[in-house]
Design an enzyme around this catalytic site. Structure first.
Site, PDB file in Angstrom:
ATOM      1  N   GLU A  43       3.291  -7.275   3.810  1.00 42.30           N
ATOM      2  CA  GLU A  43       2.468  -6.780   2.696  1.00 42.30           C
ATOM      3  C   GLU A  43       2.176  -5.299   2.926  1.00 42.30           C
ATOM      4  O   GLU A  43       2.058  -4.847   4.077  1.00 42.30           O
ATOM      5  CB  GLU A  43       1.177  -7.630   2.668  1.00 42.30           C
ATOM      6  CG  GLU A  43       0.055  -7.174   1.768  1.00 42.30           C
ATOM      7  CD  GLU A  43       0.348  -7.296   0.282  1.00 42.30           C
ATOM      8  OE1 GLU A  43       1.409  -6.832  -0.132  1.00 42.30           O
ATOM      9  OE2 GLU A  43      -0.517  -7.796  -0.456  1.00 42.30           O
ATOM     10  N   ASP A  44       2.066  -4.534   1.843  1.00 42.43           N
ATOM     11  CA  ASP A  44       1.750  -3.113   1.991  1.00 42.43           C
ATOM     12  C   ASP A  44       0.300  -2.915   2.432  1.00 42.43           C
ATOM     13  O   ASP A  44       0.020  -2.207   3.399  1.00 42.43           O
ATOM     14  CB  ASP A  44       2.045  -2.346   0.691  1.00 42.43           C
ATOM     15  CG  ASP A  44       1.396  -2.962  -0.548  1.00 42.43           C
ATOM     16  OD1 ASP A  44       0.750  -4.031  -0.433  1.00 42.43           O
ATOM     17  OD2 ASP A  44       1.533  -2.388  -1.641  1.00 42.43           O
ATOM     18  N   ASP A  89      -6.544  -5.597   0.651  1.00 43.61           N
ATOM     19  CA  ASP A  89      -7.771  -4.992   0.135  1.00 43.61           C
ATOM     20  C   ASP A  89      -8.839  -6.092   0.064  1.00 43.61           C
ATOM     21  O   ASP A  89      -9.517  -6.390   1.048  1.00 43.61           O
ATOM     22  CB  ASP A  89      -7.418  -4.383  -1.227  1.00 43.61           C
ATOM     23  CG  ASP A  89      -8.540  -3.629  -1.893  1.00 43.61           C
ATOM     24  OD1 ASP A  89      -9.708  -3.878  -1.581  1.00 43.61           O
ATOM     25  OD2 ASP A  89      -8.260  -2.778  -2.751  1.00 43.61           O
ATOM     26  N   PHE A 112      -8.478   4.640  -2.509  1.00 42.92           N
ATOM     27  CA  PHE A 112      -7.246   4.196  -3.154  1.00 42.92           C
ATOM     28  C   PHE A 112      -6.107   5.065  -2.652  1.00 42.92           C
ATOM     29  O   PHE A 112      -6.166   6.285  -2.746  1.00 42.92           O
ATOM     30  CB  PHE A 112      -7.351   4.260  -4.680  1.00 42.92           C
ATOM     31  CG  PHE A 112      -6.290   3.442  -5.342  1.00 42.92           C
ATOM     32  CD1 PHE A 112      -6.427   2.078  -5.468  1.00 42.92           C
ATOM     33  CD2 PHE A 112      -5.122   4.045  -5.805  1.00 42.92           C
ATOM     34  CE1 PHE A 112      -5.417   1.304  -6.042  1.00 42.92           C
ATOM     35  CE2 PHE A 112      -4.117   3.287  -6.384  1.00 42.92           C
ATOM     36  CZ  PHE A 112      -4.269   1.914  -6.506  1.00 42.92           C
ATOM     37  N   ARG A 148       5.177   5.980  -5.762  1.00 48.15           N
ATOM     38  CA  ARG A 148       5.754   5.069  -4.753  1.00 48.15           C
ATOM     39  C   ARG A 148       6.733   5.797  -3.830  1.00 48.15           C
ATOM     40  O   ARG A 148       6.913   5.404  -2.679  1.00 48.15           O
ATOM     41  CB  ARG A 148       6.530   3.924  -5.435  1.00 48.15           C
ATOM     42  CG  ARG A 148       5.664   2.879  -6.108  1.00 48.15           C
ATOM     43  CD  ARG A 148       6.510   1.628  -6.394  1.00 48.15           C
ATOM     44  NE  ARG A 148       5.900   0.768  -7.388  1.00 48.15           N
ATOM     45  CZ  ARG A 148       4.970  -0.153  -7.146  1.00 48.15           C
ATOM     46  NH1 ARG A 148       4.522  -0.314  -5.921  1.00 48.15           N
ATOM     47  NH2 ARG A 148       4.477  -0.900  -8.111  1.00 48.15           N
TER      48      ARG A 148
HETATM   49  P1  IMP Z   1      -5.924  -7.518  -2.760  1.00 48.14           P
HETATM   50  O1  IMP Z   1      -5.524  -8.751  -3.472  1.00 48.14           O
HETATM   51  O2  IMP Z   1      -7.208  -6.949  -3.308  1.00 48.14           O
HETATM   52  O3  IMP Z   1      -5.964  -7.672  -1.265  1.00 48.14           O
HETATM   53  O4  IMP Z   1      -4.873  -6.404  -3.124  1.00 48.14           O
HETATM   54  C1  IMP Z   1      -3.603  -6.377  -2.582  1.00 48.14           C
HETATM   55  C2  IMP Z   1      -2.623  -5.682  -3.482  1.00 48.14           C
HETATM   56  O5  IMP Z   1      -3.253  -4.712  -4.321  1.00 48.14           O
HETATM   57  C3  IMP Z   1      -1.644  -4.894  -2.637  1.00 48.14           C
HETATM   58  O6  IMP Z   1      -0.461  -5.630  -2.459  1.00 48.14           O
HETATM   59  C4  IMP Z   1      -1.375  -3.652  -3.448  1.00 48.14           C
HETATM   60  O7  IMP Z   1      -0.278  -3.855  -4.299  1.00 48.14           O
HETATM   61  C5  IMP Z   1      -2.619  -3.473  -4.273  1.00 48.14           C
HETATM   62  N1  IMP Z   1      -3.535  -2.479  -3.671  1.00 48.14           N
HETATM   63  C6  IMP Z   1      -4.707  -2.702  -3.025  1.00 48.14           C
HETATM   64  N2  IMP Z   1      -5.263  -1.551  -2.628  1.00 48.14           N
HETATM   65  C7  IMP Z   1      -4.409  -0.572  -3.010  1.00 48.14           C
HETATM   66  C8  IMP Z   1      -4.405   0.845  -2.874  1.00 48.14           C
HETATM   67  O8  IMP Z   1      -5.303   1.483  -2.278  1.00 48.14           O
HETATM   68  N3  IMP Z   1      -3.347   1.499  -3.410  1.00 48.14           N
HETATM   69  C9  IMP Z   1      -2.328   0.874  -4.054  1.00 48.14           C
HETATM   70  N4  IMP Z   1      -2.289  -0.448  -4.193  1.00 48.14           N
HETATM   71  C10 IMP Z   1      -3.309  -1.174  -3.690  1.00 48.14           C
END
Ligand code: IMP
Length: 185
Positions: A101-102, A105, A154, A167
Site C-alpha cells: 500500500e502507498d 491514513d 496531504f 503521481r
Molecule cells: P485510508 O483508507 O484513510 O487509510 O486511506 C488510504 C488511501 O487513501 C491510500 O491508499 C491513498 O490512496 C489515499 N490517501 C490517504 N492519504 C493520502 C495522502 O496524503 N495523499 C494521497 N493519497 C492519500
C-alpha cells in the site's frame, strides 16, 4: 484553469531509495524461510511506483498481482466508501501474500482489503505501507512493514495523487493550496 503550485518536498528521491532498500531487507529477512513463492499484491493506483521499486529489492521467488481500490474521489479526506475497481487474477488460497500500500491514513482501506483477502484463505497475509499517518487512524489495523511515519499532511508524488495530479513526481511532497489544483470541483 489555474496551474497548481509545485508541491514542497517532504521526502527526497534519495531518501525514498533508502527507505525502500530497508523495507526490502526487512521483508526479505522475514520471508527467508518461506517454503513457497510469495504473492506480492499492489494496491492501485497509488502503490504502482513503490511496488515496482520494492519488488526489485526482494531476492525471493515471487509473483506480482494488483488490486484496484478507490476511496478518495477527488478530495483529500477518506470517504470511507471503498470500491473494488479491479480484482486479482491470482487465486491466493493457501498462498503467502504481501499486500503493498502507498499510505495508511484512517486505516479504512487496508482494513477492508484485509477482510476481502482473508475470505480467500491465504496461508499468510501481511501488509507493507510506504507511509503511515498514525495520528489519523480511525480503525485499528495491523501494518507489518512501514517505510516512514508522517504527520497529518496531504502528500503527493511517487505514485500518490491529488485528483490524479502529481503521481509522476520522483519525490514525495506536500500541497497546501488545493483550491488551485486542476480537477478541483
Ligand atoms: P485510508 O483508507 O484513510 O487509510 O486511506 C488510504 C488511501 O487513501 C491510500 O491508499 C491513498 O490512496 C489515499 N490517501 C490517504 N492519504 C493520502 C495522502 O496524503 N495523499 C494521497 N493519497 C492519500
Amino acid at each position: 484553469m489555474n496551474m497548481p503550485d509545485m508541491p514542497t518536498c517532504l521526502i527526497a528521491e534519495d531518501d525514498i531509495r533508502i527507505i525502500v532498500r530497508r523495507l526490502g531487507a526487512e521483508i526479505g529477512a522475514s520471508y527467508r524461510d518461506c517454503p513457497q513463492q510469495l504473492v506480492v499484491v499492489g494496491l492501485l493506483k497509488g502503490a504502482f511506483i513503490f511496488m515496482a521499486d520494492l519488488v526489485r529489492q526482494l531476492e525471493l521467488p515471487l509473483a506480482v498481482d494488483f488490486l484496484g481500490v478507490s476511496s478518495y474521489g477527488d478530495g483529500t479526506t477518506s470517504s470511507g466508501d471503498i470500491r473494488l475497481t479491479m480484482d486479482l487474477a491470482t487465486d491466493i488460497a493457501g498462498r503467502d501474500v504481501l499486500l503493498v500500500e502507498d499510505i495508511v491514513d484512517t486505516g479504512i482501506t487496508i482494513a477492508a482489503v484485509r477482510r476481502l483477502l482473508e475470505c480467500r484463505r491465504p496461508r499468510s497475509l501481511r501488509v507493507c505501507a510506504l507511509l503511515s499517518k498514525p495520528d489519523c487512524r480511525r480503525v485499528d489495523v495491523q501494518v507489518d512493514f512501514i517505510g516512514k511515519e508522517i504527520d497529518d499532511v496531504f502528500v503527493v508524488g511517487y505514485g500518490l495523487d491529488y485528483a490524479e495530479n502529481f503521481r509522476h513526481l520522483p519525490f514525495i511532497g506536500t500541497i497546501f493550496n488545493t483550491n488551485k489544483l486542476p480537477g478541483k470541483v
